[in-house]
Design an enzyme around this catalytic site. Structure first.
Site, PDB file in Angstrom:
ATOM      1  N   ARG A 184       0.756  -1.042   0.185  1.00  0.00           N
ATOM      2  CA  ARG A 184       0.072   0.059   0.038  1.00  0.00           C
ATOM      3  C   ARG A 184       0.836   1.090   0.068  1.00  0.00           C
ATOM      4  O   ARG A 184       2.004   1.310   0.619  1.00  0.00           O
ATOM      5  CB  ARG A 184      -0.847   0.006   1.247  1.00  0.00           C
ATOM      6  CG  ARG A 184      -1.950  -0.948   1.256  1.00  0.00           C
ATOM      7  CD  ARG A 184      -3.207  -0.346   0.333  1.00  0.00           C
ATOM      8  NE  ARG A 184      -4.329  -1.167   0.283  1.00  0.00           N
ATOM      9  CZ  ARG A 184      -4.503  -2.232  -0.471  1.00  0.00           C
ATOM     10  NH1 ARG A 184      -3.633  -2.561  -1.719  1.00  0.00           N
ATOM     11  NH2 ARG A 184      -5.552  -2.902  -0.448  1.00  0.00           N
ATOM     12  N   HIS A 212      -0.844   0.925  -9.700  1.00  0.00           N
ATOM     13  CA  HIS A 212      -1.652   0.247  -8.855  1.00  0.00           C
ATOM     14  C   HIS A 212      -2.302  -0.804  -9.297  1.00  0.00           C
ATOM     15  O   HIS A 212      -3.497  -1.104  -9.211  1.00  0.00           O
ATOM     16  CB  HIS A 212      -2.445   1.117  -7.817  1.00  0.00           C
ATOM     17  CG  HIS A 212      -3.073   0.156  -6.629  1.00  0.00           C
ATOM     18  ND1 HIS A 212      -3.231   1.061  -5.501  1.00  0.00           N
ATOM     19  CD2 HIS A 212      -3.077  -1.028  -6.452  1.00  0.00           C
ATOM     20  CE1 HIS A 212      -3.662   0.144  -4.439  1.00  0.00           C
ATOM     21  NE2 HIS A 212      -3.551  -1.287  -5.044  1.00  0.00           N
TER      22      HIS A 212
HETATM   23  N1  LIG Z   1      -0.910  -3.519  -5.100  1.00  0.00           N
HETATM   24  C1  LIG Z   1      -1.890  -4.414  -5.338  1.00  0.00           C
HETATM   25  O1  LIG Z   1      -2.508  -4.497  -6.330  1.00  0.00           O
HETATM   26  C2  LIG Z   1      -2.387  -5.136  -4.057  1.00  0.00           C
HETATM   27  C3  LIG Z   1      -3.055  -6.356  -4.365  1.00  0.00           C
HETATM   28  C4  LIG Z   1      -3.396  -7.311  -3.426  1.00  0.00           C
HETATM   29  C5  LIG Z   1      -2.852  -6.662  -1.987  1.00  0.00           C
HETATM   30  N2  LIG Z   1      -2.280  -5.872  -1.845  1.00  0.00           N
HETATM   31  C6  LIG Z   1      -1.641  -5.602  -0.461  1.00  0.00           C
HETATM   32  O2  LIG Z   1      -1.003  -6.747  -0.082  1.00  0.00           O
HETATM   33  C7  LIG Z   1      -1.173  -7.078   1.313  1.00  0.00           C
HETATM   34  C8  LIG Z   1      -0.838  -8.334   1.624  1.00  0.00           C
HETATM   35  O3  LIG Z   1      -1.607  -9.207   1.460  1.00  0.00           O
HETATM   36  P1  LIG Z   1      -1.783 -10.703   2.025  1.00  0.00           P
HETATM   37  O4  LIG Z   1      -2.960 -11.310   1.317  1.00  0.00           O
HETATM   38  O5  LIG Z   1      -0.454 -11.450   1.593  1.00  0.00           O
HETATM   39  O6  LIG Z   1      -2.155 -10.512   3.572  1.00  0.00           O
HETATM   40  P2  LIG Z   1      -1.969 -11.542   4.711  1.00  0.00           P
HETATM   41  O7  LIG Z   1      -2.187 -12.843   4.286  1.00  0.00           O
HETATM   42  O8  LIG Z   1      -2.736 -11.001   5.752  1.00  0.00           O
HETATM   43  O9  LIG Z   1      -0.363 -11.328   5.048  1.00  0.00           O
HETATM   44  C9  LIG Z   1       0.100 -10.206   5.757  1.00  0.00           C
HETATM   45  C10 LIG Z   1       1.554 -10.578   5.821  1.00  0.00           C
HETATM   46  O10 LIG Z   1       2.297  -9.265   6.698  1.00  0.00           O
HETATM   47  C11 LIG Z   1       2.809  -9.676   7.971  1.00  0.00           C
HETATM   48  N3  LIG Z   1       2.481  -8.518   8.735  1.00  0.00           N
HETATM   49  C12 LIG Z   1       1.484  -7.583   9.221  1.00  0.00           C
HETATM   50  N4  LIG Z   1       1.788  -6.842   9.996  1.00  0.00           N
HETATM   51  C13 LIG Z   1       3.236  -6.916  10.198  1.00  0.00           C
HETATM   52  C14 LIG Z   1       4.079  -6.155  11.091  1.00  0.00           C
HETATM   53  N5  LIG Z   1       3.401  -5.201  11.928  1.00  0.00           N
HETATM   54  N6  LIG Z   1       5.301  -6.661  11.212  1.00  0.00           N
HETATM   55  C15 LIG Z   1       5.892  -7.625  10.298  1.00  0.00           C
HETATM   56  N7  LIG Z   1       4.923  -8.300   9.571  1.00  0.00           N
HETATM   57  C16 LIG Z   1       3.614  -7.964   9.445  1.00  0.00           C
HETATM   58  C17 LIG Z   1       1.796 -10.645   8.577  1.00  0.00           C
HETATM   59  O11 LIG Z   1       2.564 -11.293   9.484  1.00  0.00           O
HETATM   60  P3  LIG Z   1       1.876 -12.837  10.287  1.00  0.00           P
HETATM   61  O12 LIG Z   1       2.436 -13.892   9.349  1.00  0.00           O
HETATM   62  O13 LIG Z   1       2.637 -12.899  11.601  1.00  0.00           O
HETATM   63  O14 LIG Z   1       0.333 -12.440  10.359  1.00  0.00           O
HETATM   64  C18 LIG Z   1       1.760 -11.505   7.428  1.00  0.00           C
HETATM   65  O15 LIG Z   1       2.732 -12.445   7.146  1.00  0.00           O
HETATM   66  C19 LIG Z   1      -2.588  -6.502   1.515  1.00  0.00           C
HETATM   67  O16 LIG Z   1      -3.083  -6.161   2.660  1.00  0.00           O
HETATM   68  C20 LIG Z   1      -2.802  -5.522   0.769  1.00  0.00           C
HETATM   69  O17 LIG Z   1      -2.694  -4.160   1.258  1.00  0.00           O
HETATM   70  C21 LIG Z   1      -1.874  -4.968  -2.905  1.00  0.00           C
END
Ligand SMILES: NC(=O)c1ccc[n+]([C@@H]2O[C@H](COP(=O)([O-])OP(=O)(O)OC[C@H]3O[C@@H](n4cnc5c(N)ncnc54)[C@H](OP(=O)(O)O)[C@@H]3O)[C@@H](O)[C@H]2O)c1
Length: 254
Positions: A169, A217
């Protein structure tokens, strides 16, 4: 139940009128694959210096750099080992990169060193040449891609300086720090899919910075058909008293 129409839920979390109901998000194989394509593409682009060859082609210049490092000599650090981070890390390993990951809680992943929490951050950064950010935006991660992080990235890597890729993000990054660190040589290059303000304003210096690659994005979009199918399935589960899938932890904010 509240349905987030994307993988992230940061747009919902800040809402003061958020009702106390479960929030579920989209987890979609197609979106995950697309994000991994983006991450692998841009890691390879930096590894193989494609921006430089594009520029050489424009100038009709034949200059072959024979001393390009191999992927195995390049250390990629994936911030966020969730659905997207784990898949990207796995596919980067297939390409030969030396991959490590960082998450909030300790996680194990085969063939990859993992780090977690505040104490794991500095050693994780110290072994990272390309930093890939796939974190969710929360109160803790807001502005995490800042000078203090960039200064802790490895300076002895084969790419001639640390590189960042942010497809999480825009509010995870401090753009004035990215620009200053690029100009000071603390960073070598940046690929950015997300921005503090979107669309990226026409007068942003990021557009024309020679070391910045901008994408609008669109690293990974969820298809409306998949979202509709997932919502229908979650409604069915809810009505049958089955457990919902991909439920967000409101305390953690993701
Ligand atoms: N650019 C785009 O088009 C696009 C598209 C889709 C998604 N995204 C972004 O990608 C993000 C991630 O997606 P996802 O599905 O992979 O999410 P997810 O499955 O919820 O995974 C989030 C990861 O981040 C880690 N995390 C969260 N807070 C943290 C912190 N304070 N310190 C260290 N690690 C932390 C979590 O740790 P734990 O393993 O310990 O829980 C987990 O490993 C989304 O939230 C979204 O904002 C962007």
């Amino acid at each position: 139940v509240l349905f987030s129409l994307g993988a992230g839920v940061d747009h919902l979390m800040g809402d003061p009128k958020l009702p106390n109901v479960p929030i579920v998000r989209v987890v979609d194989e197609d979106l995950t694959n697309r994000m991994s394509e983006y991450v692998v593409l841009h890691c390879l682009m930096h590894l193989r210096q494609q921006r430089r060859y594009d520029e050489q082609q424009r100038r009709r210049e034949w200059f072959d750099d024979r001393f390009q490092p191999a992927a195995r000599e390049v250390r990629v650090g994936v911030m966020g080992l969730g659905v997207l981070g784990q898949d990207a890390a796995r596919k980067l390993r297939v390409m030969g990169f030396d991959v490590a990951g960082w998450s909030r809680s300790p996680r194990r992943a085969e063939g990859m060193e993992t780090f977690s929490g505040g104490e794991g951050l500095t050693p994780f950064l110290a072994r990272t040449d390309i930093l890939v950010c796939l974190l969710p935006l929360t109160e803790i991660t807001r502005g995490i891609l800042n000078r203090s992080i960039f200064e802790r990235l490895a300076r002895d890597g084969r790419l001639g300086g640390p590189i960042i890729i942010n497809a999480g993000r825009g509010a995870l990054q401090v753009e004035t720090d990215i620009l200053a660190c690029l100009d000071e040589g603390i960073l070598k290059a940046a690929t950015l899919d997300v921005f503090e303000k979107e669309p990226l304003p026409p007068d942003s210096p990021l557009w024309s910075h020679p070391a910045v690659t901008v994408t609008p994005h669109n690293s990974a979009m969820s298809s409306p058909d998949t979202i509709a199918e997932q919502i229908a399935d979650q409604v069915r589960r809810f009505e049958c008293g089955e457990e919902l899938r991909n439920v967000v932890d409101p305390r953690a904010g993701y």
